[in-house]
Design a protein around this motif. Structure first.
Motif, PDB file in Angstrom:
ATOM      1  N   UNK A   1      35.874  36.466  51.638  1.00  0.00           N
ATOM      2  CA  UNK A   1      35.263  36.675  50.379  1.00  0.00           C
ATOM      3  C   UNK A   1      36.214  37.223  49.236  1.00  0.00           C
ATOM      4  N   UNK A   2      36.353  36.863  48.340  1.00  0.00           N
ATOM      5  CA  UNK A   2      37.408  37.225  47.281  1.00  0.00           C
ATOM      6  C   UNK A   2      36.779  37.900  46.151  1.00  0.00           C
ATOM      7  N   UNK A   3      35.549  37.963  45.936  1.00  0.00           N
ATOM      8  CA  UNK A   3      34.783  38.315  44.706  1.00  0.00           C
ATOM      9  C   UNK A   3      33.891  37.525  44.375  1.00  0.00           C
ATOM     10  N   UNK A   4      32.880  37.515  43.224  1.00  0.00           N
ATOM     11  CA  UNK A   4      31.906  36.662  42.978  1.00  0.00           C
ATOM     12  C   UNK A   4      32.516  35.393  42.731  1.00  0.00           C
ATOM     13  N   UNK A   5      31.933  34.131  43.329  1.00  0.00           N
ATOM     14  CA  UNK A   5      32.099  32.902  43.259  1.00  0.00           C
ATOM     15  C   UNK A   5      33.481  32.301  43.727  1.00  0.00           C
ATOM     16  N   UNK A   6      34.179  33.344  44.586  1.00  0.00           N
ATOM     17  CA  UNK A   6      35.212  32.913  44.883  1.00  0.00           C
ATOM     18  C   UNK A   6      35.552  33.207  46.394  1.00  0.00           C
TER      19      UNK A   6
ATOM     20  N   UNK B   1      38.346  31.933  50.072  1.00  0.00           N
ATOM     21  CA  UNK B   1      39.158  31.242  50.595  1.00  0.00           C
ATOM     22  C   UNK B   1      39.160  31.536  52.081  1.00  0.00           C
TER      23      UNK B   1
ATOM     24  N   UNK C   1      35.306  42.807  49.228  1.00  0.00           N
ATOM     25  CA  UNK C   1      36.196  41.670  49.362  1.00  0.00           C
ATOM     26  C   UNK C   1      37.094  41.751  50.891  1.00  0.00           C
TER      27      UNK C   1
ATOM     28  N   UNK D   1      36.321  44.028  43.400  1.00  0.00           N
ATOM     29  CA  UNK D   1      37.090  42.879  43.115  1.00  0.00           C
ATOM     30  C   UNK D   1      38.163  42.860  42.289  1.00  0.00           C
TER      31      UNK D   1
ATOM     32  N   UNK E   1      42.003  41.640  43.064  1.00  0.00           N
ATOM     33  CA  UNK E   1      42.646  40.881  42.471  1.00  0.00           C
ATOM     34  C   UNK E   1      43.989  41.268  42.197  1.00  0.00           C
TER      35      UNK E   1
ATOM     36  N   UNK F   1      45.614  35.939  44.443  1.00  0.00           N
ATOM     37  CA  UNK F   1      44.164  35.101  43.981  1.00  0.00           C
ATOM     38  C   UNK F   1      44.327  34.075  43.013  1.00  0.00           C
TER      39      UNK F   1
ATOM     40  N   UNK G   1      33.247  33.693  36.616  1.00  0.00           N
ATOM     41  CA  UNK G   1      34.341  33.605  37.703  1.00  0.00           C
ATOM     42  C   UNK G   1      35.734  34.096  37.169  1.00  0.00           C
TER      43      UNK G   1
ATOM     44  N   UNK H   1      36.687  38.696  35.962  1.00  0.00           N
ATOM     45  CA  UNK H   1      37.486  39.615  36.722  1.00  0.00           C
ATOM     46  C   UNK H   1      38.857  39.213  36.754  1.00  0.00           C
ATOM     47  N   UNK H   2      39.209  38.031  36.606  1.00  0.00           N
ATOM     48  CA  UNK H   2      40.712  37.838  36.285  1.00  0.00           C
ATOM     49  C   UNK H   2      41.121  38.543  34.862  1.00  0.00           C
TER      50      UNK H   2
END
Ligand SMILES: NC(=O)c1ccc[n+]([C@@H]2O[C@H](COP(=O)([O-])OP(=O)(O)OC[C@H]3O[C@@H](n4cnc5c(N)ncnc54)[C@H](O)[C@@H]3O)[C@@H](O)[C@H]2O)c1
Ligand SMILES: [Zn+2]
Ligand SMILES: [Zn+2]
Lengths: 382, 189
Positions: A6-11, A13, A54, B114, B118, B128, B166, B169-170
């Motif tokens: 899990x890399x954060x919401x909706x992500x 890999x 994460x 999150x 990132x 990411x 989506x 956060x970026x």
């Protein structure tokens, strides 16, 4: 090993991770043969479950082969082909010794209000899950079961959550012969619940969703009468009309926290996380069941409050029943049903996705693309 | 005149019809003979201990204040770290599960995690990136448009929100890096 991360919401890999080690004498390490994505994983994927970190690996539905066992393991040996219930549980605490396996007190330091679940956030114990090549299975003598020779891999995989949960949901409804049962949600859980309601003697089974392809499945697979709530101005009134203005005897919520159908409820919970879950389907269940009826809740909600119509439930004298499924308790009877040809669990599998493509798998299942019902993850294809 | 009289609704199909049409109909008719009944019962579980051996605690494992002690078995993935770790530790140490503050802090911890993650990933060989991680390419390979539109779906009203969540956060991480960079540059001047 390769594992979903899990890399954060909706992500999400796939990453290289350390193969898990034995951390307790009753642990086993299982090499995953098949895993699945569940509607519950979507609550994590969308960032709704508190303390989803994460770097963690999801996946509470998996089967595989025992790779290694800890010193005190007696019931499993290396090489056994096993199915593992989604519950992590000790088998010996106050709750487990009374059959409440999903409410175990010995496996989740993070919370007392929920038991242990593989790959389901720290709120459920902080275990890594099975969408991976290997997974640590605590209490190997308690949860896993050697898969009977005659049961196929995909059928066994459905036994780890979706089928027992649907079946459990129908049981919580306390169905009597001739009852009218309405099931909200035509995902794997709702479809299995609708099918199971017949085993318990239902006289009429109605399924509600807004995805026509799933309602089609509800007719073909679960022999249900179906309605698309989006085609009705007020689905509660519609349900009253088709039940002589009485309401159903039993309503089952197989939708949970991300229910659609009310923009405000959906956005405040699923998108803004201001509620533990959007109780649209639960409220419809409360309002469409008859007075004195039973509402069974297997849809999952977060630990925060939700705007539930509790007054209606009280004034109608409803019985509300709910739990996470104690999976292994359902197995002996479900194995009989499968063996007797009453249903084929893998009928609901629509997609088989290599682990390396799991981010697409999540997107397809989450967005309900390509008529997806149940996606299966194949680690070895990695 | 149901339900204004004592009359019960007519059965739509007879027992014989249902048995003939639906495989397994009535197999679990006896309510007392269902696996979930009675709810509490003592069953053989395979446990051969009264209280399980205790898994060694490595580091300081957070736990709910509603627990007497650290449970004998627990998950060990992703221990607490960073600012999000501090927030989460506070949530566990200070507030019971009955308090909204407990869950709101944990949710805050998730959002901070999150962003922290990132930012940290930018310094690794595998930063990411939203396109592959969100799986949106499957919109093309798996009929995104045909699946969504003209099919009576209720969720088309809010799909536009997903990309915002989506990319959010970026943007936040980018903003943070930018602000940090600017501060550093100013300090150096
Ligand atoms: N109790 C348990 O042990 C347990 C186990 C597994 C899953 N669950 C929960 O069961 C729920 C369903 O799981 P699934 O795998 O079938 O998920 P899913 O996402 O495939 O299915 C949910 C379905 O509900 C439909 N839906 C949305 N809003 C609705 C509404 N207002 N009325 C009727 N239908 C609506 C969706 O279109 C979708 O088809 C989830 O909340 C999941 O977390 C609970
Ligand atoms: Zn599940
Ligand atoms: Zn227990």
């Amino acid at each position: 090993m390769r594992a979903m991360v899990y890399r954060g919401p909706y992500k999400v890999r796939v990453e290289d991770k350390e193969v898990p080690a034995i951390e307790h004498p009753n642990d086993a390490i299982v090499r995953v043969a098949l895993a699945a994505i569940c509607g519950s994983d979507l609550h994590l994927y969308h960032g709704m479950m508190p303390d989803t970190r994460v770097g963690s690996t999801f996946g509470h539905e998996f089967i595989g082969v025992v790779e290694e066992v800890g010193g005190s393991v007696q019931n499993l040996k290396v090489g056994d082909r096993v199915m593992v219930p989604f519950n992590v549980y000790c088998g010996s605490c106050y709750f487990c010794s009374r059959g409440l396996y999903s409410n175990c007190h010995n496996v989740n330091p993070n919370a007392t209000a929920v038991g242990g679940i593989y790959g389901y956030s720290h709120t459920c114990g902080g275990y890594d899950g099975g969408q991976s090549q290997f997974v640590r299975v605590p209490f190997a003598d308690v949860g896993p079961m050697v898969i009977p020779e005659w049961l196929s891999d995909e059928d066994a995989l459905m036994m780890t959550d979706a089928l027992p949960t649907g079946y459990f949901g129908a049981q919580l409804g306390d169905i009597e012969q001739g009852d009218t049962v309405v099931v909200f949600g035509a995902g794997p859980v709702g479809l299995f619940a609708a099918r199971s309601a017949w085993f318990m003697g239902a006289g009429r089974v109605i399924v509600i969703d807004h995805l026509d392809y799933r309602l089609q499945k509800a007719r073909d697979f679960a022999f249900a009468e179906t309605y698309n709530f989006n085609e009705h101005d007020d689905v509660v009134v519609h349900l009253k009309k088709i039940t002589d203005y009485l309401g159903a005897d039993v309503a089952i919520d197989a939708v949970g926290a991300e229910a659609d159908g009310n923009l405000l409820q959906h956005i405040t919970s699923a998108k803004l996380k201001l509620q533990g879950g959007s109780p649209v389907a639960l409220n419809w269940a409360i309002d469409s069941v008859r007075k004195g009826g039973t509402v069974s809740v297997v849809g999952a909600y977060g630990p925060m409050f939700s705007a539930v119509k509790f007054g209606d439930a009280m004034n109608k004298g409803l019985t509300l029943r709910m739990n996470q499924t104690p999976v292994k308790r359902q197995w002996p009877r479900l194995l009989e049903h499968v063996q007797n040809g009453h249903l084929k669990p893998s009928d609901l599998v629509t997609h088989r996705i290599p682990l390396e493509h799991i981010s697409e798998g999540y997107h397809i299942f989450s967005s309900k693309l390509d008529d997806c019902i149940k996606p299966v993850i194949v680690p070895e294809a990695a | 005149m149901i339900p204004y009289t004592k009359e019960a609704p007519q059965q739509i199909a007879s027992e014989e019809e249902l048995r003939a049409r639906i495989p397994g109909w009535g197999a679990d008719l006896d309510r007392k003979d269902r696996p979930a009944v009675p709810r509490e019962q003592s069953l053989t579980t395979g446990a051969h201990w009264e209280f399980p051996d205790r898994q060694p605690e490595k580091g300081r494992r957070e736990r709910s204040v509603e627990h007497r002690f650290l449970t004998p078995v627990f998950g060990t993935t992703v221990p607490l770290k960073g600012l999000s770790g501090g927030i989460r530790r506070l949530a566990y140490a200070r507030y019971s599960e009955g308090r909204a503050a407990h869950w709101l802090l944990l949710i805050l911890g998730d959002r901070v995690d999150a962003v922290e993650s990132h930012v940290a990933s930018l310094a690794t060989r595998r930063p990411d990136e939203p396109i592959t991680q969100s799986g949106v390419v499957s919109e093309l390979s798996h009929d995104g448009l045909r699946s969504r539109f003209g099919r009576g779906r209720a969720d088309v009203k809010h799909v536009w929100l997903d990309p915002v969540l989506v990319v959010g956060p970026w943007l936040m991480a980018g903003g943070l890096v930018f602000a940090l960079g600017r501060t550093v540059v100013r300090a150096l001047r």
